[in-house]
Write a protein that holds these residues in place. Sequence first.
Motif, short mmCIF file in Angstrom:
data_model
loop_
_atom_site.label_atom_id
_atom_site.label_comp_id
_atom_site.label_asym_id
_atom_site.label_seq_id
_atom_site.Cartn_x
_atom_site.Cartn_y
_atom_site.Cartn_z
N SER A 1 5.29 -5.12 0.24
CA SER A 1 4.39 -6.26 0.04
C SER A 1 3.53 -6.44 1.28
N GLY A 2 2.24 -6.47 1.09
CA GLY A 2 1.32 -6.60 2.21
C GLY A 2 1.30 -8.01 2.77
N ILE A 3 0.54 -8.17 3.85
CA ILE A 3 0.46 -9.47 4.52
C ILE A 3 -0.13 -10.53 3.58
N ALA A 4 -1.17 -10.12 2.84
CA ALA A 4 -1.81 -11.08 1.93
C ALA A 4 -0.85 -11.54 0.84
N TRP B 1 3.53 0.83 0.98
CA TRP B 1 4.10 0.36 -0.28
C TRP B 1 5.03 1.42 -0.87
N SER B 2 4.60 2.67 -0.87
CA SER B 2 5.43 3.75 -1.41
C SER B 2 6.74 3.87 -0.63
N ALA B 3 6.66 3.77 0.70
CA ALA B 3 7.88 3.85 1.53
C ALA B 3 8.79 2.66 1.24
N GLY B 4 8.21 1.48 1.08
CA GLY B 4 9.01 0.29 0.80
C GLY B 4 9.71 0.37 -0.55
N ILE B 5 9.01 0.87 -1.57
CA ILE B 5 9.62 1.00 -2.90
C ILE B 5 10.70 2.06 -2.89
N ASN C 1 -6.75 0.93 3.03
CA ASN C 1 -6.19 0.97 1.69
C ASN C 1 -5.17 2.09 1.55
N PHE C 2 -5.51 3.27 2.08
CA PHE C 2 -4.58 4.41 2.01
C PHE C 2 -3.31 4.12 2.82
N PHE C 3 -3.47 3.53 3.99
CA PHE C 3 -2.31 3.19 4.81
C PHE C 3 -1.42 2.17 4.10
#
Length: 464
Positions: free
Chosen positions: A139-142, A126-130, A119-121
Amino acid sequence: MAFKNHDFNDLVRLEQLRHIETGQAKTLSYAGVANMESYPVAGFSYAAFLERLLNRAHHLIHDNHLDDILQQPEKLFVRAGRVILVLATILGGLAAINATGDSSTLNIYWLLVVLLGFNFFSMLLWSAGITLGIQGLSSGIAAQLARWLPFLQLKKKEKDSIGTLAAHAWWETCLFGKVGKWRISLLTHQFWMIYLLAGMGTLILLMLAKQYDFVWGTTLLPENSLPELTRLLAAPMELIGLASPDSQQIAASRIGAGMQDASIRNAWAKFLVGALIVYGVLPRIILALFAFLMLKLSEYRYKLDLYLPYYVTLRQSLIANEFMASVIDRDPGVAQEQPVQVARKGHNRHLPEEALVIGIELDNHIIWPKGMVCQENVADQETLMRAVEMIKKSRYSLLIGVAAHRLPDRGVQRIIKKLTALASGQIWLVLLQNNAAIPITESRKQAWFRLAQASTIPAEHVLS
């Protein structure tokens, strides 16, 4: 903020109709919009144009029974999202079961790594992507699976069918760009929040049904590293009233230290649940709320690309920028020192009342709107410098007149971009003709609209 009598879903439907009409216009019935398209309105405003577009869309959807087709892509995405959340519930429960195993002892930090580590990873990615604007990281795999799953069936359908075109339009509008970034982000945070809640709930059920001893130990780290980490993690939890083990209880839980009493087990159980809430669930709730608010804000700010050929064509039939034209016999190269009055009562009501009027490579037979006088005609380097000086000194809006029967070459593009960069007020592009009876061809009109877009001139400020 100005009041809007439409919402994002209305704009999505307009985009879906754009794709459908572009690919399957011959299959549609236009009986309901025929009369409406016969009466263009002089003058342009985005709100009025949008109102006419929505009215036209209502007739098209009703006459062609498109309601269910247009709503189908969103329904498929919602179903895919629910499948992903069910998957998160299953994965969270399985993670907790596998982390506890069949033993009666639980390694507290192994549990935290299994339930909080991924979850932390994910939050870091997500923070890096934004921050970097990389949608693949945010956006994660799911969530990516939920984006693609509904549209796998498009391969089974005819490529240019109405349903496929509507689905692609919804896909591009709602799942890509700024709107898509925050919609997928919201689903990502919901996935991990459900994962954590399912894992935490499973752990609580296991601890209610079975007695566990909580232990910790390390091979490579210093002896005091994990006790110190425990105190650091417990500090924020104590601020909100969540209990944590004291130093004696931490020491008594070292692997091989012996049997534990109920108070030690109870303290570690509360610490585990508190850590999942403080470092897992609460951050995800905050990020989910943030993503939801940003999604609504991006939907509110979403605007149609009026420079697209489809909207350029509709603009001419629904709300045309018409003006009263007259031939100006005077040399358009003669400059005036003062701004001229370009708007008269009853005409050109969307133009500024006073403006600096500059022409670009115009001849003496060009037709200007009634009451509009060219103050400088840029034909060479000398006239360009005079126009630049006039714009620098002017605090009024800038009207740029161009010959619409010509295609904008690179020279004209450079001149317009240079002039617009210097203007301090609003900028308007006026497409002029030598003969009012000869309409501007669509290809030339679209070329001038794209030039306006490249020069940051609003589409509603292009007059033809």
